[in-house]
Design an enzyme around this catalytic site. Structure first.
Site, mmCIF file in Angstrom:
data_model
loop_
_atom_site.group_PDB
_atom_site.id
_atom_site.type_symbol
_atom_site.label_atom_id
_atom_site.label_comp_id
_atom_site.label_asym_id
_atom_site.label_seq_id
_atom_site.Cartn_x
_atom_site.Cartn_y
_atom_site.Cartn_z
ATOM 1 N N ASN A 1 4.799 10.654 13.968
ATOM 2 C CA ASN A 1 6.018 11.276 14.159
ATOM 3 C C ASN A 1 6.422 10.653 15.811
ATOM 4 O O ASN A 1 5.635 10.772 16.652
ATOM 5 C CB ASN A 1 5.697 12.812 14.281
ATOM 6 C CG ASN A 1 6.922 13.531 14.522
ATOM 7 O OD1 ASN A 1 7.987 13.074 14.626
ATOM 8 N ND2 ASN A 1 6.851 14.795 14.690
ATOM 9 N N GLY A 2 7.403 10.204 16.044
ATOM 10 C CA GLY A 2 8.080 9.630 17.304
ATOM 11 C C GLY A 2 8.608 8.284 17.147
ATOM 12 O O GLY A 2 8.793 7.770 16.244
ATOM 13 N N CYS B 1 10.535 14.113 11.192
ATOM 14 C CA CYS B 1 9.230 13.677 10.464
ATOM 15 C C CYS B 1 8.333 14.983 10.860
ATOM 16 O O CYS B 1 8.175 15.633 11.677
ATOM 17 C CB CYS B 1 8.595 12.472 11.411
ATOM 18 S SG CYS B 1 9.566 11.041 11.333
ATOM 19 N N TRP C 1 11.624 10.613 8.556
ATOM 20 C CA TRP C 1 13.049 10.740 8.853
ATOM 21 C C TRP C 1 13.421 9.421 9.458
ATOM 22 O O TRP C 1 12.997 8.840 10.537
ATOM 23 C CB TRP C 1 13.617 11.913 9.770
ATOM 24 C CG TRP C 1 15.079 11.935 9.868
ATOM 25 C CD1 TRP C 1 15.918 12.636 9.297
ATOM 26 C CD2 TRP C 1 15.786 11.509 10.976
ATOM 27 N NE1 TRP C 1 16.970 12.486 9.798
ATOM 28 C CE2 TRP C 1 16.989 11.921 10.933
ATOM 29 C CE3 TRP C 1 15.492 10.674 12.187
ATOM 30 C CZ2 TRP C 1 18.175 11.303 11.656
ATOM 31 C CZ3 TRP C 1 16.398 10.062 13.184
ATOM 32 C CH2 TRP C 1 17.706 10.560 12.639
ATOM 33 N N ARG D 1 12.506 20.640 8.467
ATOM 34 C CA ARG D 1 13.006 19.800 9.546
ATOM 35 C C ARG D 1 13.862 18.603 9.140
ATOM 36 O O ARG D 1 14.394 18.182 10.116
ATOM 37 C CB ARG D 1 11.496 19.218 10.063
ATOM 38 C CG ARG D 1 10.810 20.411 10.707
ATOM 39 C CD ARG D 1 9.379 19.659 10.838
ATOM 40 N NE ARG D 1 9.350 18.776 11.746
ATOM 41 C CZ ARG D 1 8.643 19.212 13.058
ATOM 42 N NH1 ARG D 1 8.469 20.454 13.342
ATOM 43 N NH2 ARG D 1 8.702 18.329 14.142
ATOM 44 N N HIS E 1 48.256 14.601 24.747
ATOM 45 C CA HIS E 1 48.013 13.439 25.416
ATOM 46 C C HIS E 1 47.188 12.327 24.536
ATOM 47 O O HIS E 1 46.536 11.445 25.058
ATOM 48 C CB HIS E 1 46.871 13.931 26.677
ATOM 49 C CG HIS E 1 47.507 14.837 27.741
ATOM 50 N ND1 HIS E 1 48.535 14.338 28.350
ATOM 51 C CD2 HIS E 1 47.533 16.174 27.691
ATOM 52 C CE1 HIS E 1 48.756 15.580 29.170
ATOM 53 N NE2 HIS E 1 48.291 16.643 28.729
ATOM 54 N N LYS F 1 16.345 19.257 11.184
ATOM 55 C CA LYS F 1 16.315 20.698 12.011
ATOM 56 C C LYS F 1 15.953 20.440 13.345
ATOM 57 O O LYS F 1 16.418 21.226 14.082
ATOM 58 C CB LYS F 1 15.572 21.610 11.184
ATOM 59 C CG LYS F 1 15.636 23.170 11.747
ATOM 60 C CD LYS F 1 16.904 23.863 11.642
ATOM 61 C CE LYS F 1 16.986 25.020 12.285
ATOM 62 N NZ LYS F 1 18.393 25.340 12.418
ATOM 63 N N GLU G 1 29.054 18.775 9.928
ATOM 64 C CA GLU G 1 27.522 18.818 9.674
ATOM 65 C C GLU G 1 27.248 19.279 8.335
ATOM 66 O O GLU G 1 26.508 18.658 7.529
ATOM 67 C CB GLU G 1 26.730 19.437 10.739
ATOM 68 C CG GLU G 1 26.454 20.959 10.785
ATOM 69 C CD GLU G 1 25.505 21.145 11.820
ATOM 70 O OE1 GLU G 1 24.701 20.604 12.193
ATOM 71 O OE2 GLU G 1 25.804 22.312 12.090
ATOM 72 N N LYS H 1 30.036 22.810 12.899
ATOM 73 C CA LYS H 1 29.395 23.421 11.731
ATOM 74 C C LYS H 1 29.953 22.844 10.668
ATOM 75 O O LYS H 1 29.320 22.749 9.611
ATOM 76 C CB LYS H 1 29.892 25.103 11.671
ATOM 77 C CG LYS H 1 29.038 26.050 12.379
ATOM 78 C CD LYS H 1 27.476 26.098 12.042
ATOM 79 C CE LYS H 1 26.803 25.218 12.658
ATOM 80 N NZ LYS H 1 26.289 25.207 13.768
ATOM 81 N N GLU I 1 32.216 24.562 18.434
ATOM 82 C CA GLU I 1 30.951 24.951 17.583
ATOM 83 C C GLU I 1 31.639 25.144 16.210
ATOM 84 O O GLU I 1 30.835 24.692 15.364
ATOM 85 C CB GLU I 1 30.340 26.105 18.022
ATOM 86 C CG GLU I 1 29.374 26.800 16.992
ATOM 87 C CD GLU I 1 28.078 26.013 16.817
ATOM 88 O OE1 GLU I 1 28.052 24.769 17.393
ATOM 89 O OE2 GLU I 1 27.153 26.268 16.016
#
Ligand code: M6R
Length: 600
Positions: A98-99, A2, A74, A28, A499, A595, A483, A480, A476
């Protein structure tokens, strides 16, 4: 996540300012947008699901307004549609938020009993109704905000527009980022100063439970008791605010390529005079151990640091996901330094973890990319990564900058506690001085990354495996890929496969690995052979001359422990990028992601 923009001016049309502000906040992540502005003494509201450009097209081009609020949402509570998009309006109050209002259901019930009804599924409409309820009850904005703050549990940055007070905007803040930019005849409120840099570089930061009345020529900031505060007016001098893609198709590719400069830029001041300049880094010898906290990619940088601190300096280092940190026993004391890593400096979970440590008066250090961000103010000491503005949601250059900065921190600690010799340190400094030369061939070798991408982009499951440091890099690499390409990818410690996970390996399952530790490489290769025997296709990044015709082997340069993470991760970033590119996904703004994750 947001974004909020609001503007008040006595002589300017704020509509283009609000739209530009929203566009600057697009990176964002969001899924709907809206705007409310005053025209002919009436509040006009437009909303849409989808992009800001769609919202812009809905506006009447000739409209003019001096005051308004705008939002990118968002979705958290309720789908991304017109009804749930902000602004929300209840009777005389219009807001963007926002929140997350955590106790919104209880408040909704209370308000229903007061004859309020709701159109949307959002917590924000409930917050709006609550503000209206208190305003009608008290007929006083200070009392309204005080009551609101004590009733609401959760996080919020809220911009309020009140019908009988249309020369002013009101702003309340708790936990979600918010700045008030100040300029001649115009004041602009935003979630991020970068969104409004075109108009001003002077701004106030609101702290939690503070609120402000913003008019065209005045900003009055108060605490929750209604006392007027004399807040510092900050100035930001951002030189590197180049937010264009240049000749690149995506910001992500541009940012991957920028690593030629950003890694060195981040650590330059700590290595430029060899060992002497390393002394500028904080002295960690006064601590018994270290705890490092972050989310997502930043968490993966924490793991690399753990490996280096423990392996090289014998300093015990615990690493936590910020979202878990608060809810477990962390064994902290004044002898533990807690390091917080974040690109944005605004990640809600990391900030919450930081506040917890601060509440106990234990020492904190931040490794942050965005200057003047919330975390940078909260930590005792802040070290900045100099990756520059990272726009793509998938973090690339921020990660390598974090790893480089943590590496020099480990080197300086190693020198201080005498666990590493001056000669070794100088050798690593030399490698960092030549980092551009080391990574340029990897960045330029697009043919190989594209051909791997071509082989894997139609797959549904991909595994990344490694041991030790290579395992942390696998994590990582897998993040990448998933996403941005939406391919299910998982990282496993190579020795863990048998295992359980090996049952998922079938004919042609791609398994991507790195083997850069001479003590562990043969073990990793044995694990790769086990999956090969079950039909997997193996891609191996390797820094010795291992040969096996059954694997696709990509040689990376040999380097010290401190440089290896960078040399492995750049190929992983490029494989992810080219795979997503073949799939045609929205690489810079992958679906469902933001973001800056400003809610828990
Ligand atoms: O801004 P931060 O570094 O605190 O963000 C943490 C994560 O949200 C972030 O790294 C996220 O995992 C990225 N999308 C990864 O590419």
């Amino acid at each position: 996540m947001c974004g909020i923009v609001g503007a008040v001016s006595c002589d300017r049309n704020i509509l283009p300012i609000l739209i530009t502000g929203l566009k600057n906040l697009e990176y964002r992540g969001y899924d709907s947008a809206g705007i409310a502005y005053l025209k002919n003494n009436k509040i006009n509201i437009f909303k849409t699901s989808g992009k800001v450009s769609k919202l812009e097209n809905k506006l009447n081009k000739s409209d003019y307004s001096n005051i308004g609020i705008a939002h990118t949402r968002w979705a958290t509570h309720g789908k991304a549609n017109n009804v749930n998009a902000h602004p929300h309006r209840v009777n005389h109050v219009t807001i963007v938020h926002n929140g997350i209002i955590e106790n919104y259901e209880e408040i909704k019930e209370m308000l229903r009993e007061e004859n309020y009804s709701f159109k949307s599924s959002t917590d924000t409409e409930v917050a709006c109704a609550l503000l209206n309820y208190y305003l009608e009850k008290f007929n006083d904005i200070d009392k309204t905000i005080k009551a609101f703050i004590s009733k609401v549990i959760g996080s919020y940055a809220i911009l309020i527009f009140i019908d009988n007070d249309l020369d002013n905007l009101y702003v309340i803040k708790k936990e979600s980022p918010l700045v008030i930019g100040v300029s001649n005849n115009i004041n602009i409120i935003s979630s991020d100063i970068r969104a409004i840099l075109k108009y001003t570089n002077k701004y106030y930061i609101l702290d939690d439970f503070e609120y402000a009345k913003v008019s065209s020529n005045e900003v009055i900031i108060k605490n929750s008791n209604g006392d007027v505060l004399n807040k510092e007016l900050h100035t930001i001098n951002i030189k590197d605010n180049d937010n264009s893609k240049g000749h690149y198709k995506h910001f992500m590719l541009k940012e991957i390529m920028e690593q030629k400069d950003t890694i060195y830029k981040t650590i330059e001041s700590y290595i430029k005079d060899g060992i002497t300049s390393l002394k500028a880094l904080p002295d960690l010898t006064k601590y018994k151990d270290i705890t490092i906290v972050g989310c997502g990619t930043a968490y993966h940088a924490c793991l690399v640091a753990k490996y280096l601190f423990e392996e090289v300096t014998n300093m015990r280092c615990n690493v936590y996901l910020a979202s878990e940190f608060r809810y477990q026993n962390n064994f902290l004391s004044k002898d533990t330094l807690t390091i917080f890593i974040s690109q944005s400096g605004e990640t809600a979970d990391t900030i919450a973890a930081l506040k917890l440590v601060k509440s106990k008066n234990y020492p904190t250090l931040g490794i942050v990319n965005v200057e003047n961000s919330t975390m940078s103010y909260l930590v005792d000491t802040c070290l900045y990564t100099k990756a520059g503005c990272e726009i793509a949601v998938a973090s690339t250059k921020a990660y390598t900058a974090q790893v480089a900065l943590l590496s020099v921190l480990v080197l300086s600690h190693g020198l201080r506690n005498k666990s590493i010799s001056k000669e070794k340190v100088l050798k690593v400094i030399d490698e960092f001085n030549n980092i551009e030369k080391l990574i340029t061939p990897l960045l330029n070798n697009r043919k190989i990354w594209k051909s791997i991408a071509k082989n894997i982009y139609k797959e549904e499951d991909i595994f990344y495996i490694g041991r030790g440091l290579d395992y942390y890099l696998s994590m990582e690499g897998a993040l990448k890929l998933k996403e941005i390409s939406y391919i299910h990818s998982e990282a496993y410690a190579a020795g863990e496969l048998k295992h359980g996970t090996i049952s998922l390996i079938k004919k042609n399952t791609p398994v991507i690995s790195s083997a850069t530790n001479p003590n562990l490489n043969l073990k990793t290769i044995s694990n790769l052979k086990e999956v090969l025997a079950r039909g997997a296709i193996i891609y191996l990044l390797c820094d010795d001359n291992y040969k096996d015709d059954n694997f696709t082997i990509i040689n990376i340069p040999k380097a010290s422990l401190f440089i290896k993470p960078i040399l492995v991760i750049i190929p992983y970033q490029l494989i992810a990028y080219y795979t997503a590119n073949l799939k045609g996904t929205d690489i810079d703004k992958p679906k469902n992601l933001a973001k800056s994750v400003t809610v828990e």
